[in-house]
Design a protein around this motif. Structure first.
Motif, PDB file in Angstrom:
ATOM      1  N   SER A 120      -8.368  35.081  14.020  1.00  0.00           N
ATOM      2  CA  SER A 120      -9.143  36.271  14.374  1.00  0.00           C
ATOM      3  C   SER A 120      -8.292  37.534  14.382  1.00  0.00           C
ATOM      4  CB  SER A 120      -9.802  36.072  15.752  1.00  0.00           C
ATOM      5  OG  SER A 120     -10.669  34.963  15.730  1.00  0.00           O
ATOM      6  N   ILE A 148     -11.997  38.569  20.201  1.00  0.00           N
ATOM      7  CA  ILE A 148     -12.718  37.316  20.415  1.00  0.00           C
ATOM      8  C   ILE A 148     -13.607  37.375  21.654  1.00  0.00           C
ATOM      9  CG2 ILE A 148     -10.949  35.990  19.210  1.00  0.00           C
ATOM     10  CD1 ILE A 148     -10.126  34.823  21.923  1.00  0.00           C
ATOM     11  N   ARG A 151     -17.599  37.042  21.574  1.00  0.00           N
ATOM     12  CA  ARG A 151     -18.052  36.254  20.426  1.00  0.00           C
ATOM     13  C   ARG A 151     -18.570  34.889  20.873  1.00  0.00           C
ATOM     14  NH1 ARG A 151     -14.343  37.369  15.073  1.00  0.00           N
ATOM     15  NH2 ARG A 151     -14.442  39.649  15.170  1.00  0.00           N
ATOM     16  N   ASP A 208     -19.816  32.504  15.918  1.00  0.00           N
ATOM     17  CA  ASP A 208     -18.771  33.260  15.226  1.00  0.00           C
ATOM     18  C   ASP A 208     -17.523  32.401  14.999  1.00  0.00           C
ATOM     19  OD1 ASP A 208     -20.199  35.887  15.398  1.00  0.00           O
ATOM     20  OD2 ASP A 208     -19.950  35.496  17.543  1.00  0.00           O
ATOM     21  N   VAL A 209     -17.339  31.438  15.883  1.00  0.00           N
ATOM     22  CA  VAL A 209     -16.214  30.505  15.786  1.00  0.00           C
ATOM     23  C   VAL A 209     -16.762  29.099  15.973  1.00  0.00           C
ATOM     24  CG1 VAL A 209     -14.016  29.755  16.792  1.00  0.00           C
ATOM     25  CG2 VAL A 209     -14.586  32.194  16.721  1.00  0.00           C
ATOM     26  N   VAL A 237     -15.339  31.836  11.690  1.00  0.00           N
ATOM     27  CA  VAL A 237     -14.047  31.147  11.645  1.00  0.00           C
ATOM     28  C   VAL A 237     -14.267  29.693  12.053  1.00  0.00           C
ATOM     29  CG1 VAL A 237     -11.806  30.964  12.807  1.00  0.00           C
ATOM     30  CG2 VAL A 237     -12.667  33.203  12.088  1.00  0.00           C
TER      31      VAL A 237
END
Length: 328
Positions: A120, A148, A151, A208-209, A237
């Protein structure tokens, strides 16, 4: 007449205190070097040893177990995962299997967060800039990553490690979402401020992750296949500190190369050390050599669990970390 000591064969070099204690308690065969054993050497070991202490680099399949001598009664795995061992076949032959659960949790969760931050915040690119002597000074627009906090993180597999990742992610201000075979109890969800998704497809399309924290089983092989990866946001990600086989590595590589994903942090690979060379070329990918649990503390604690499992078995009791097929 004193009891004859168990014959224990260890397939890899272990920390010196662990090897020393094994030698004090058992008739132990240790390795001189630290490379994976050949198939022939493994066959020779199971023909003579009472206890085999393998690691993830050893394939203990039905064919190998079928060649074991009648004296082999315990496979005390040095590691939490046992997908390298055919537990069902071992059980049918009267051979117990144990593992070392719990001791890798904190270190693997730490590494997961490290990879999330590395991708990130573009740490590999910053490191490369410095190592190559290309830094010319601070710039308002250089190497801009993403915050982060705020997120959404989706955790695939909410076991010990998944919950430890959730705890850390929440501390960083991330919104925790998860998919699991079974939903956690309401009080546990409240503890981790976690939102459950029954549909993995729906979860991966919204986060998002994505953190992979589930074991490798027949049902999780390529759980993240090309179709499911394409559901993810183009800037998302993906981080994997669990088992490489859970992700279709070729599909992941194609999407990263096409700019259809924001980045990936991988500590494990579908084909072991045979890593897709195209992954190494990408600036938004961090590749680590399966070091998620590589701390002095965890390796010693793993060894202690192996010793306790063998000693308990030797004393005629059920080892505390016995693995049975129903657990897999």
């Amino acid at each position: 007449m004193p009891k004859e000591r168990l014959s224990v064969f260890v397939t890899r070099r272990l920390p010196e205190p662990v090897e020393r204690r094994l030698g004090e308690l058992f008739d132990v065969t240790l390795r001189e070097d630290d490379v994976a054993l050949s198939r022939e050497a493994l066959v020779a070991a199971v023909k003579t040893a009472d206890v085999l202490v393998p690691t993830i680099t050893d394939t203990i399949d039905a064919g190998l177990i079928g060649q074991a001598g009648p004296q082999l009664k315990l496979i005390a795995n040095y590691g939490a995962g046992v997908d390298n061992i055919d537990v069902e076949t071992a059980r049918s032959r009267g051979i117990l299997v144990t593992n070392t659960p719990g001791v890798l949790t904190e270190d693997t969760a730490d590494m997961t967060m490290g990879l999330i931050l590395a991708i990130s915040r573009r740490l590999p690119e910053g490191l490369a800039t410095m190592q190559q002597g290309q830094w010319t000074g601070w710039s308002p627009t250089a190497l801009l990553g993403g915050r982060i906090g705020g997120r959404r993180i989706g955790i695939l597999g909410m076991g010990r490690i998944g919950r430890a990742v959730a705890q850390r992610a929440a501390a960083f201000g991330m919104q925790v979402h998860y998919h699991n075979r079974k939903r956690l109890r309401a009080e546990t969800e409240d503890e981790y401020q976690a939102t459950y998704w029954e549909s993995l497809d729906q979860m991966v399309s919204r986060v998002d992750v994505l953190s992979i924290n589930c074991p490798h089983t027949p049902s999780t092989f390529h759980l993240l296949n090309a179709r499911r990866l394409k559901l993810m946001k183009p800037n998302a990600v993906i981080v994997n500190t669990s088992r490489g086989e859970v992700i279709d590595e070729n599909a992941l590589t194609r999407m990263l190369r096409a700019g259809e994903l924001g980045g990936a942090g991988l500590d494990v690979y579908e084909n072991g050390t045979d890593v897709n060379p195209r992954l190494r070329e990408l600036p938004n990918v961090v590749l680590l050599p399966h070091m998620g649990s590589a701390t002095v503390e965890s390796r010693l604690e793993m060894g202690e669990k192996v010793i306790i499992n063998i000693k308990t078995f030797d004393d005629g009791h059920r080892p505390p970390d016995q693995v049975v097929p129903a657990m897999l």
